[in-house]
Design an enzyme around this catalytic site. Structure first.
Site, PDB file in Angstrom:
ATOM      1  N   SER A 138       0.751  -1.308  -0.112  1.00 18.98           N
ATOM      2  CA  SER A 138       0.046   0.030  -0.078  1.00 18.98           C
ATOM      3  C   SER A 138       0.896   1.458   0.053  1.00 18.98           C
ATOM      4  O   SER A 138       1.964   1.281   0.565  1.00 18.98           O
ATOM      5  CB  SER A 138      -1.084  -0.244   1.154  1.00 18.98           C
ATOM      6  N   HIS A 294     -44.381  11.653  11.512  1.00 22.21           N
ATOM      7  CA  HIS A 294     -43.452  10.482  11.618  1.00 22.21           C
ATOM      8  C   HIS A 294     -44.201   9.542  12.260  1.00 22.21           C
ATOM      9  O   HIS A 294     -43.975   8.128  11.654  1.00 22.21           O
ATOM     10  CB  HIS A 294     -41.960  10.956  11.844  1.00 22.21           C
TER      11      HIS A 294
END
Ligand code: HCA
Ligand code: CU
Length: 380
Positions: A138, A294
């Protein structure tokens, strides 16, 4: 797309140990590894054996457990680090070296040519010693590196044919999803190797960037529990799960999702933290519905305001009732739950009463229950 078959490299025991309040004992590492293995992560990354004698011993202890998850350790690009990592018996080695001008100058002082030669040397050494080990290379600080430098390093490493994976690291949390997509896409096209993404969260993009990496063809994503890590951390395990679940539940059905809550809680405890209120899935308010509009819709059909089903994570939704935004549907549902039979006009009157009282101070659930019981003439 590798969304169907990506792997998680869980780095709580490496990146996570770099979090300000994380110092895991051997027993805690074993416990965390066991939880992660139970959850089903494919790989567990551990701190380099070079960090301290205990770090070395802990890798050996975890490898000896024989988990399903492969155990990796993380090293600098140096033969001596590689030798010590190999000696622990780990299943995989994640090797990293900085390629940005900042890190080349202030971290290791090497040029790109020297990096290319060193990487080939150390990778060859590892392969000679351990032909079957999982090997990843990496570049640290990928997104502040010059593109020409990156390609030179990545393509020369790919050409050696020695690695299983290339890693892309947003070390300082600077990348955007578009940049991550472009970088990963390019590496997939040019190398055809597996690609891993490791993203920090300094500017709040770690989860979106991990998702962009997968969409571009990445095969492995680094996570930590609650996102702990250097500074404010990296892609969190729960955040990645939430993001992928909402794309397609099947992407994460291979994991034991009901363990997530326990895992998040345990790490919070070990690190002396609270789980943030707005945490994905396990935050205290993640499944609390409040406003009357809601509540009405969620009570009729939870999918109206929920993209994650709490029951899939062993959790429950809650409808908050004792506040001024409440609605009579929530109040009626509570009456039903309590087994009280009240007519609609009474329920509407109680709702108005709750709102009036809550204008002064929100009511606790027992207080709401008391109003309902009083109206129904029920004595406890
Ligand atoms: C660090 C290293 C690292 C490594 C990531 C990787 C990063 O700076 O501590 O090996 O892919 O963020 O670059 O965590
Ligand atoms: Cu990192």
């Amino acid at each position: 797309m590798s969304l169907d078959q990506f792997s998680i490299i869980e780095s709580t025991l490496r990146e996570g140990e770099q979090f300000s309040t994380a110092t895991f004992t051997t027993a805690q590492k074993l416990e965390i590894a066991e939880l992660l293995d139970g959850f089903g992560v494919e790989m567990i990354e551990m701190t380099s054996p070079c960090a301290s004698p205990q770090s070395d011993a802990d890798i050996r202890a975890i490898v000896a457990e024989g988990f399903n998850a492969r155990i990796l350790t993380h090293i600098r690009c140096a033969r001596d680090d590689a030798r010590r990592a190999l000696d622990t018996g780990v299943h995989g080695i994640d090797m990293v070296i900085g390629t940005s001008p900042q890190l080349m100058q202030h971290s290791h002082g090497k040029s790109i040519s020297q990096i290319v030669d060193l990487a080939a040397d150390v990778l060859t050494y590892i392969r000679e010693q351990a032909p079957d080990i999982i090997l990843r290379f990496s570049t640290e600080d990928t997104f502040r590196s010059r593109e020409a430098d990156l390609l030179r390093v990545y393509l020369s490493v790919a050409d050696t044919g020695l690695v299983n994976r290339l890693g892309v690291a947003d070390t300082v949390g600077v990348a955007t999803p578009n940049q991550v997509y472009a970088m990963v896409h390019q590496l997939v096209r040019l190398t055809r190797l597996d690609i891993e993404f490791h993203g920090h969260n300094d500017s709040g993009c770690a989860i979106a960037n991990a998702c962009a990496a997968l969409e571009a063809g990445a095969t492995h994503i680094d996570t930590t529990i609650l996102g702990i890590g250097e500074r404010n951390g990296i892609t969190s395990l729960g955040g990645l799960i939430a993001r992928l679940y909402t794309l397609n539940r099947n992407y994460v059905s291979k994991y034991n999702l009901t363990l997530l809550n326990r895992i998040d809680r345990r790490i919070a405890e070990v690190c002396g933290l609270d789980i943030p209120f707005n945490n994905y899935i396990t935050g205290a308010s993640a499944f609390i519905h409040k406003a009357g509009i809601h509540a009405k819709a969620v009570l009729a059909d939870p999918s109206t305001y929920e993209i994650l089903r709490p029951e899939d994570f062993g959790l429950a939704r809650e409808v908050a009732i004792g506040h001024r935004l409440t609605g009579w549907n929530a109040v009626r549902q509570r009456a039903i739950t309590l087994g009280l039979s009240l007519d609609d006009s009474t329920l509407r009157a109680i709702t108005q009463d709750v709102k009036r009282r809550a204008d002064v101070q929100p009511l606790s659930l027992p207080e709401v229950d008391q109003l309902l019981r009083d109206a129904a003439g029920v004595q406890l």
